[in-house]
Write a protein that holds these residues in place. Structure first.
Motif, PDB file in Angstrom:
ATOM      1  N   ILE A 126       0.837  -1.201   0.000  1.00 43.13           N
ATOM      2  CA  ILE A 126       0.000   0.000   0.000  1.00 43.13           C
ATOM      3  C   ILE A 126       0.874   1.254   0.000  1.00 43.13           C
ATOM      4  N   ALA A 127       1.911   1.247   0.844  1.00 48.18           N
ATOM      5  CA  ALA A 127       2.795   2.414   0.942  1.00 48.18           C
ATOM      6  C   ALA A 127       3.533   2.652  -0.367  1.00 48.18           C
ATOM      7  N   LEU A 128       3.960   1.584  -1.011  1.00 48.12           N
ATOM      8  CA  LEU A 128       4.652   1.723  -2.291  1.00 48.12           C
ATOM      9  C   LEU A 128       3.709   2.281  -3.353  1.00 48.12           C
ATOM     10  N   ALA A 129       2.464   1.799  -3.364  1.00 48.90           N
ATOM     11  CA  ALA A 129       1.480   2.311  -4.319  1.00 48.90           C
ATOM     12  C   ALA A 129       1.217   3.794  -4.084  1.00 48.90           C
ATOM     13  N   CYS A 130       1.136   4.196  -2.822  1.00 50.26           N
ATOM     14  CA  CYS A 130       0.923   5.617  -2.510  1.00 50.26           C
ATOM     15  C   CYS A 130       2.089   6.466  -3.013  1.00 50.26           C
ATOM     16  N   ALA A 157       9.938  -6.162   5.908  1.00 44.80           N
ATOM     17  CA  ALA A 157      10.839  -5.148   6.460  1.00 44.80           C
ATOM     18  C   ALA A 157      11.966  -4.825   5.476  1.00 44.80           C
ATOM     19  N   MET A 158      12.509  -5.852   4.831  1.00 46.68           N
ATOM     20  CA  MET A 158      13.569  -5.618   3.844  1.00 46.68           C
ATOM     21  C   MET A 158      13.054  -4.806   2.661  1.00 46.68           C
ATOM     22  N   ALA A 159      11.850  -5.150   2.177  1.00 42.32           N
ATOM     23  CA  ALA A 159      11.297  -4.433   1.023  1.00 42.32           C
ATOM     24  C   ALA A 159      11.000  -2.980   1.370  1.00 42.32           C
ATOM     25  N   ALA A 160      10.474  -2.742   2.581  1.00 38.94           N
ATOM     26  CA  ALA A 160      10.165  -1.374   2.996  1.00 38.94           C
ATOM     27  C   ALA A 160      11.410  -0.505   3.001  1.00 38.94           C
ATOM     28  N   LEU A 165      10.419   3.571   2.138  1.00 42.53           N
ATOM     29  CA  LEU A 165       9.022   3.899   2.410  1.00 42.53           C
ATOM     30  C   LEU A 165       8.884   4.689   3.711  1.00 42.53           C
ATOM     31  N   ASP A 166       9.193   5.973   3.626  1.00 43.15           N
ATOM     32  CA  ASP A 166       9.092   6.826   4.816  1.00 43.15           C
ATOM     33  C   ASP A 166       7.645   7.218   5.124  1.00 43.15           C
TER      34      ASP A 166
END
Length: 286
Positions: A126-130, A157-160, A165-166
């Motif tokens: 979701i965060a990446l899409a945003c 966690a690794m992907a974030a 993804l701040d």
């Protein structure tokens, strides 16, 4: 204002108590440990309400530790998403929509959860899409510390970290107990701040049953750029009821009639103490 939120957390614990006792089922220990976290997020931190719940630039929340749904339902009702009386009377009844894990057919709930380890990876997506859509939305999830034994948490966690993804903030309800006992006996966590830092996260510690401490932690999360933030919220399982606190046996247990009355009394006393403190401050400011 914070005193009012502190009082609200104890009023909502009484709603949870009623919910669990009428249904004769529920995860009351974790509900009580996570309550201030949910109140802080929904009543102060997050840009989410019944009015904007379908807007793409709203904030997003997933309760990864979905077995604490009673606390979640109570906060959603206080925010105006759900009907309080319906929730209390209908929780975990046959045919009810108020099931024992979050139900995304209800207003305000983004996804069904409860299979532990899934909340963070979904929030990463979701965060990446945003980010890709250049939305101002922030994304939040709450995990239990026992849940951190799931490998999918650390893949997320690794992907974030990889994608910077701040706009993502994860909260760990660090009550140190799970259904089978101490988290440190079941799967030792070492220093969680150091572990998340090694995965490229900003790690912030907070007193998880103290709304003032939580709001400061969320402010630091918003100020952090270039990496996701985890708030490691030290909490007390069963917080608010003397005979439940720090007892693994109250992970999933229903109070008897005598315990119900004692719990209700203690929670009411704590709620009234914060109301009195708030009134005293307002009087002093006149």
């Amino acid at each position: 204002m914070n005193d009012n939120l502190k009082a609200l957390a104890y009023r909502l614990r009484r709603d949870v108590l009623d919910m669990v006792c009428q249904a004769k089922t529920g995860h009351i220990g974790g509900d009580f440990s996570v309550m201030e976290i949910l109140v802080s997020l929904y009543m102060d931190e997050m840009n989410i309400s019944p009015e904007n719940q379908n807007q793409p630039d709203r904030d997003y929340f997933i309760l990864s530790k979905g077995h604490s749904v009673e606390a979640y339902y109570s906060v959603l009702a206080a925010k105006g998403f759900l009907n309080r009386d319906e929730v209390i009377a209908g929780f975990s009844r046959f045919g009810s929509k108020y099931i024992g894990h979050p139900n995304n057919k209800l207003p305000g709930i983004e996804m069904n959860s409860g299979s532990l380890g899934h909340g963070l990876p979904v929030c990463v997506g979701i965060a990446l899409a945003c980010k890709m859509d250049e939305r101002k939305s922030r994304v939040y999830t709450v995990m239990g510390d026992g849940e951190l034994a799931e490998g999918s948490v650390w893949e997320g966690a690794m992907a974030a970290s990889q994608y910077g993804l701040d706009n993502l903030c994860a909260v760990v309800d660090r009550n140190r107990l799970q259904i089978s006992g101490s988290t440190e006996d079941v799967m030792h966590h070492d220093d969680l701040a150091a572990r998340f830092t090694a995965f490229g996260w900003n790690a912030v510690s907070a007193a998880g049953n103290d709304i003032d401490s939580l709001l400061k932690a969320f402010e630091r999360a918003r100020e952090t750029k270039g990496k996701p933030t985890v708030v490691i919220a030290g909490t007390t399982k069963g917080c608010g009821v003397s005979f439940m606190e720090n007892q693994a046996g109250w992970h999933h247990k229903v109070p008897d009639a005598q315990q119900y009355e004692l719990a209700k009394k203690e929670l009411k006393e704590r709620e009234e103490a914060f109301i009195h403190e708030s009134d005293s401050k307002q009087t002093g400011n006149l």
